[in-house]
Design a protein around this motif. Structure first.
Motif, PDB file in Angstrom:
ATOM      1  N   ILE A 416      -0.484  -6.376   6.373  1.00 27.61           N
ATOM      2  CA  ILE A 416      -1.348  -5.478   7.140  1.00 27.61           C
ATOM      3  C   ILE A 416      -0.635  -5.100   8.438  1.00 27.61           C
ATOM      4  O   ILE A 416       0.260  -5.803   8.908  1.00 27.61           O
ATOM      5  N   LEU A 417      -1.033  -3.965   8.988  1.00 22.82           N
ATOM      6  CA  LEU A 417      -0.473  -3.484  10.249  1.00 22.82           C
ATOM      7  C   LEU A 417      -1.511  -3.671  11.346  1.00 22.82           C
ATOM      8  O   LEU A 417      -2.618  -3.138  11.247  1.00 22.82           O
ATOM      9  N   THR A 418      -1.159  -4.432  12.371  1.00 18.92           N
ATOM     10  CA  THR A 418      -2.086  -4.696  13.470  1.00 18.92           C
ATOM     11  C   THR A 418      -1.362  -4.490  14.798  1.00 18.92           C
ATOM     12  O   THR A 418      -0.147  -4.295  14.845  1.00 18.92           O
ATOM     13  N   ALA A 419      -2.148  -4.557  15.884  1.00 21.62           N
ATOM     14  CA  ALA A 419      -1.532  -4.553  17.212  1.00 21.62           C
ATOM     15  C   ALA A 419      -0.635  -5.781  17.341  1.00 21.62           C
ATOM     16  O   ALA A 419      -0.973  -6.867  16.865  1.00 21.62           O
ATOM     17  N   GLN A 442      -8.243   5.517  12.908  1.00 23.34           N
ATOM     18  CA  GLN A 442      -7.738   5.820  11.581  1.00 23.34           C
ATOM     19  C   GLN A 442      -8.186   7.222  11.184  1.00 23.34           C
ATOM     20  O   GLN A 442      -9.306   7.633  11.482  1.00 23.34           O
ATOM     21  N   MET A 443      -7.296   7.970  10.509  1.00 26.93           N
ATOM     22  CA  MET A 443      -7.605   9.344  10.140  1.00 26.93           C
ATOM     23  C   MET A 443      -8.262   9.373   8.761  1.00 26.93           C
ATOM     24  O   MET A 443      -7.835   8.665   7.834  1.00 26.93           O
ATOM     25  N   ASP A 444      -9.285  10.207   8.627  1.00 25.46           N
ATOM     26  CA  ASP A 444      -9.941  10.399   7.332  1.00 25.46           C
ATOM     27  C   ASP A 444      -9.010  11.219   6.434  1.00 25.46           C
ATOM     28  O   ASP A 444      -8.601  12.323   6.802  1.00 25.46           O
ATOM     29  N   PRO A 445      -8.650  10.707   5.243  1.00 24.75           N
ATOM     30  CA  PRO A 445      -7.696  11.422   4.392  1.00 24.75           C
ATOM     31  C   PRO A 445      -8.198  12.775   3.893  1.00 24.75           C
ATOM     32  O   PRO A 445      -7.410  13.651   3.567  1.00 24.75           O
ATOM     33  N   PHE A 457      -6.989  -3.417  11.871  1.00 20.05           N
ATOM     34  CA  PHE A 457      -5.778  -3.424  11.040  1.00 20.05           C
ATOM     35  C   PHE A 457      -5.894  -2.293  10.024  1.00 20.05           C
ATOM     36  O   PHE A 457      -6.983  -1.765   9.756  1.00 20.05           O
ATOM     37  N   VAL A 458      -4.748  -1.932   9.428  1.00 21.88           N
ATOM     38  CA  VAL A 458      -4.727  -0.927   8.357  1.00 21.88           C
ATOM     39  C   VAL A 458      -3.772  -1.410   7.265  1.00 21.88           C
ATOM     40  O   VAL A 458      -2.916  -2.264   7.495  1.00 21.88           O
ATOM     41  N   LYS A 459      -3.918  -0.806   6.059  1.00 18.73           N
ATOM     42  CA  LYS A 459      -3.100  -1.195   4.915  1.00 18.73           C
ATOM     43  C   LYS A 459      -2.291  -0.003   4.402  1.00 18.73           C
ATOM     44  O   LYS A 459      -2.261   1.052   5.009  1.00 18.73           O
TER      45      LYS A 459
END
Length: 502
Positions: A416-419, A442-445, A457-459
């Motif tokens: 995962i990507l975090t600060a 996070q951007m809406d696709p 976090f994001v994946k």
């Protein structure tokens, strides 16, 4: 007797006219004669003399237009110049195709080719001899792998091209990024040989990775050349060509390319030069009616550059040669001999002493050109790769942190990507450690707009706006290229877009 006197008199008149005397009978003072001679000489135009053109405007003084100045302005109106990067999986034939292009365009003579053939035969690598034109150091020739970005030049009737031969091996991805960041057009070389296309295309192959990196780094136009069509396992079979196209088109679309407008496919043989300079013969490939590679490159349309914008030239290399010389590609604006510039981010004032395009010295150069610029006012050791030559009137900002929109292409092992995530930032010739210090949104696709919920976090596949911090001051990347790449120590990839300074 009278006839003789008249003949002598006529000879004297002819002689006087040749010397600029209008009326030899009128015994004018010597000063007046000289004045008349000056007036006559002003009216006389020698067929081989070059005089500044005089333009007269009503109510204004006459303006002298120096023909050298006129020629200087015309230098920018020559053939258009494009940087072409050759990308693709290792052993797809990038260096061989690049070498064949140089041979067919007359940049390499037969004697040199014979020398390379002999050298390749001694190494038991007979099919590598064309690659030796681009791969110039011994390590590359022994391994058969490109390591550094090769650079060469060739011309067609309408365009000038700089070839950037990027390495295909996954160990040299940072070098590939450096080459792709300088390019206007990408040539994706795919091997049609049975098994080789599949290796490059499947997960972890460099074909997929190079396409995604090229799009991220601003390469908006792509030529997909299906190479090794003459291989015995293929033999110019249309079925194999169509199979490769059917797999590549969906992937190119997901990578952000408009396949109808920005991508073109064509079959070639880089080793023997088929369908590169001239169209393939119908006896060899009966089903192909499209252009050859040279025609496809000439037909590519890229957005017009603004020669009047603020000057920006990222420095990719420097050396000493009768002063300090820097190399780079002009991303914006124009530069002229005698200009005063800043070397950013240290804001060191310098003066342009000389400008070189390829081996030619010029007085002025515009955007898109690869230059060597000799500078005064700075020493070579005071310049690093990644510094930027910028205009004094509009210098490029220098920052230690910035906001970026990142698209996460791949995180291995479901990471995962975090600060706090640390990575390495690659942009033009900068390679710098960085840290993601805050995830903003996070951007809406679907809508491409920020989602309201707060994220920690994001994946994989996510598009996120975050704040990135670097260890040292770097120049603001908003003014340089469309994107950058972040690589961590495990070679994970994140593409970056829309950078701006806080």
């Amino acid at each position: 007797m009278v006839d003789i006197e008249e003949e002598i008199r006529s000879l004297q008149l002819d002689s006087a006219e040749d010397n600029g005397v209008v009326n030899p009978e009128a015994a004018q003072p010597e000063v007046e004669n000289s004045n008349k001679m000056e007036e006559d000489s002003k009216e006389e135009v020698h067929p081989h003399s070059v005089k500044p053109e005089v333009v007269e405007q009503k109510g204004k003084e006459k303006i002298n237009v120096d023909p050298e100045e006129e020629h200087d302005e015309m230098e920018l109106d020559k053939k258009r110049h494009l940087n072409v990067v050759f990308i693709g999986h290792v052993d797809a034939g990038k260096s061989t195709t690049g070498g064949q292009i140089l041979f067919l365009s007359g940049q390499v003579d037969d004697r040199t080719i014979q020398k390379y053939e002999k050298e390749a035969k001694e190494k038991s690598r007979e099919s590598w001899y064309m690659a030796y034109i681009m791969d110039t150091n011994e390590e590359e020739r022994v391994k058969g792998k490109t390591v550094e970005v090769g650079r060469a030049h060739f011309e067609t009737e309408s365009s000038r091209f700089t070839i950037l031969d990027a390495p295909g091996h996954k160990s040299y991805v940072p070098n590939m990024i450096s080459g792709a960041s300088q390019a206007d057009v990408g040539v994706l070389v795919i091997s049609a040989r049975k098994g080789e296309f599949e290796t490059g295309y499947e997960r972890g192959g460099q074909t997929r990775e190079h396409v995604q990196l090229a799009k991220t780094l601003g390469v908006s136009k792509l030529l997909v050349v299906v190479n090794k069509m003459d291989d015995p396992t293929v033999n110019w079979a249309k079925e194999r060509y169509d199979e490769i196209g059917s797999k590549m088109v969906p992937f190119l679309k997901t990578s952000g390319y408009n396949v109808k407008k920005d991508v073109q496919f064509l079959p070639i043989s880089g080793l023997v030069g088929t369908n590169i300079k001239n169209r393939v013969d119908k006896t060899v490939c009966s089903w192909w009616d499209g252009p050859c590679l040279f025609e496809a490159l000439d037909a590519i349309e890229i957005p017009l550059r603004d020669p009047k914008g603020p000057f920006r030239m990222p420095i990719i290399d420097k050396f000493k040669d009768m002063g300090t010389v820097v190399m780079g590609k002009v991303e914006s604006g124009s530069v002229r001999e005698g200009d005063s510039l800043f070397v950013m981010p240290n804001k060191v004032p310098v003066k342009v002493v000389a400008i070189f395009i390829d081996e030619d010295k010029v007085k002025r150069a515009g955007p898109g050109e690869n230059l060597r610029v000799r500078l005064s006012g700075i020493e070579e050791e005071d310049i690093l790769s990644g510094f930027v030559l910028a205009s004094v009137a509009n210098p490029i900002p220098a920052v230690t942190d910035f906001f970026a929109q990142l698209q996460i292409l791949e995180l291995l092992d479901n990471a995962i990507l975090t600060a706090g995530y640390k990575a390495v930032l690659h942009i033009h010739s900068i390679v710098e450690e960085c840290e993601i210090i805050e995830l903003i949104s996070q951007m809406d696709p679907k809508t491409k707009k920020p989602m309201k919920k707060h994220i920690r976090f994001v994946k994989n596949g996510a598009v996120v706006v975050c704040k990135i911090q670097v260890c040292i001051i770097i120049v603001s990347i908003i003014c340089l290229i469309e994107g950058c790449v972040l690589l961590n120590i495990l070679n994970l990839h994140f593409t970056g877009h829309n950078f701006f300074v806080k």
